[in-house]
Write a protein that holds these residues in place. Structure first.
Motif, short mmCIF file in Angstrom:
data_model
loop_
_atom_site.label_atom_id
_atom_site.label_comp_id
_atom_site.label_asym_id
_atom_site.label_seq_id
_atom_site.Cartn_x
_atom_site.Cartn_y
_atom_site.Cartn_z
N ASN A 50 0.80 -1.22 0.00
CA ASN A 50 0.00 0.00 0.00
C ASN A 50 0.83 1.27 0.00
OD1 ASN A 50 -2.60 -1.24 -0.05
ND2 ASN A 50 -2.25 -1.85 2.06
N ASN A 53 1.49 5.08 -4.80
CA ASN A 53 0.50 6.14 -5.06
C ASN A 53 -0.57 5.65 -6.01
OD1 ASN A 53 2.04 8.07 -3.60
ND2 ASN A 53 3.38 8.28 -5.36
N PHE A 54 -1.68 6.37 -6.03
CA PHE A 54 -2.70 6.10 -7.03
C PHE A 54 -2.25 6.79 -8.32
CE2 PHE A 54 -5.13 6.22 -2.98
CZ PHE A 54 -5.55 4.90 -2.98
N ASN A 56 -2.20 9.06 -11.33
CA ASN A 56 -2.96 10.29 -11.61
C ASN A 56 -3.97 10.10 -12.73
OD1 ASN A 56 -1.71 11.77 -9.60
ND2 ASN A 56 -0.07 12.44 -10.95
N LEU A 59 -6.87 8.39 -11.11
CA LEU A 59 -7.52 9.27 -10.13
C LEU A 59 -8.43 10.28 -10.81
CD1 LEU A 59 -4.96 10.24 -7.35
CD2 LEU A 59 -7.13 9.05 -7.10
N GLY A 62 -11.64 8.95 -11.12
CA GLY A 62 -12.26 8.52 -9.86
C GLY A 62 -11.95 7.08 -9.50
N ILE A 63 -10.93 6.50 -10.13
CA ILE A 63 -10.59 5.09 -9.89
C ILE A 63 -9.45 5.01 -8.87
CG2 ILE A 63 -9.72 2.97 -10.94
CD1 ILE A 63 -11.05 3.97 -13.57
N ARG A 64 -9.72 4.32 -7.76
CA ARG A 64 -8.72 4.17 -6.71
C ARG A 64 -8.43 2.69 -6.43
NH1 ARG A 64 -7.55 7.86 -3.00
NH2 ARG A 64 -8.24 9.97 -3.27
N ASP A 65 -8.62 1.84 -7.42
CA ASP A 65 -8.40 0.41 -7.24
C ASP A 65 -6.95 0.01 -7.49
OD1 ASP A 65 -11.11 0.02 -6.76
OD2 ASP A 65 -11.55 -0.28 -8.88
N TYR A 66 -6.20 0.84 -8.16
CA TYR A 66 -4.84 0.51 -8.56
C TYR A 66 -3.85 1.47 -7.92
CZ TYR A 66 -7.35 -2.08 -12.13
OH TYR A 66 -8.21 -2.94 -12.77
N ARG A 67 -2.64 0.97 -7.74
CA ARG A 67 -1.55 1.79 -7.22
C ARG A 67 -0.37 1.67 -8.16
NH1 ARG A 67 -1.74 3.56 -1.92
NH2 ARG A 67 -3.60 2.90 -0.80
N ARG A 79 -2.51 -3.93 -8.23
CA ARG A 79 -3.74 -3.88 -7.43
C ARG A 79 -3.59 -4.87 -6.27
NH1 ARG A 79 -9.86 -4.83 -9.78
NH2 ARG A 79 -10.93 -4.06 -7.93
#
Length: 108
Positions: A50, A53-54, A56, A59, A62-67, A79
């Motif tokens: 974790n 970062n998400f 950009n 983001l 509005g997608i916050r499932d992936y880093r 993910r």
């Protein structure tokens, strides 16, 4: 808790293509070095998934499932699902990432 890190087929192909490109345009030694560094970043996800970062580009949708985590200029997109980390994409961040992410992760 150690997470299990898994490469998708696409991510494994990304690594092969990066290696082949660098070996062909620079040297196999340079390609080995870059691949070793990317693999170290990927292995680190088993301890701290974790920390990334998400992206950009996601983001903005509005997608916050992936880093993502980096070995510049390479971006590792992944993910976390339960105790597993799935690596979906390894790419040179200077590419058109918006299109690449849309195609690879969103099926666009």
């Amino acid at each position: 808790m150690a997470f299990r890190v898994l490469l998708t087929g696409d991510a494994a192909r990304d690594l092969e293509e990066i290696y082949d490109y660098i070996a062909g345009h620079d040297s196999p030694a340079a390609a080995d070095h870059v691949l070793d560094q990317i693999e170290e970043v990927v292995r680190g996800l088993s301890r701290f998934p974790n920390r990334g970062n998400f992206p950009n580009e996601l983001l903005a949708l509005g997608i916050r499932d992936y880093r993502e985590t980096l070995f510049k200029p390479y971006r590792v997109i992944y993910r976390v699902i339960g105790a597993r980390v799935y690596v979906y994409l390894v790419a040179d961040g200077r590419r058109d990432m918006q299109t690449l992410l849309a195609r690879r992760l969103l099926g666009a």
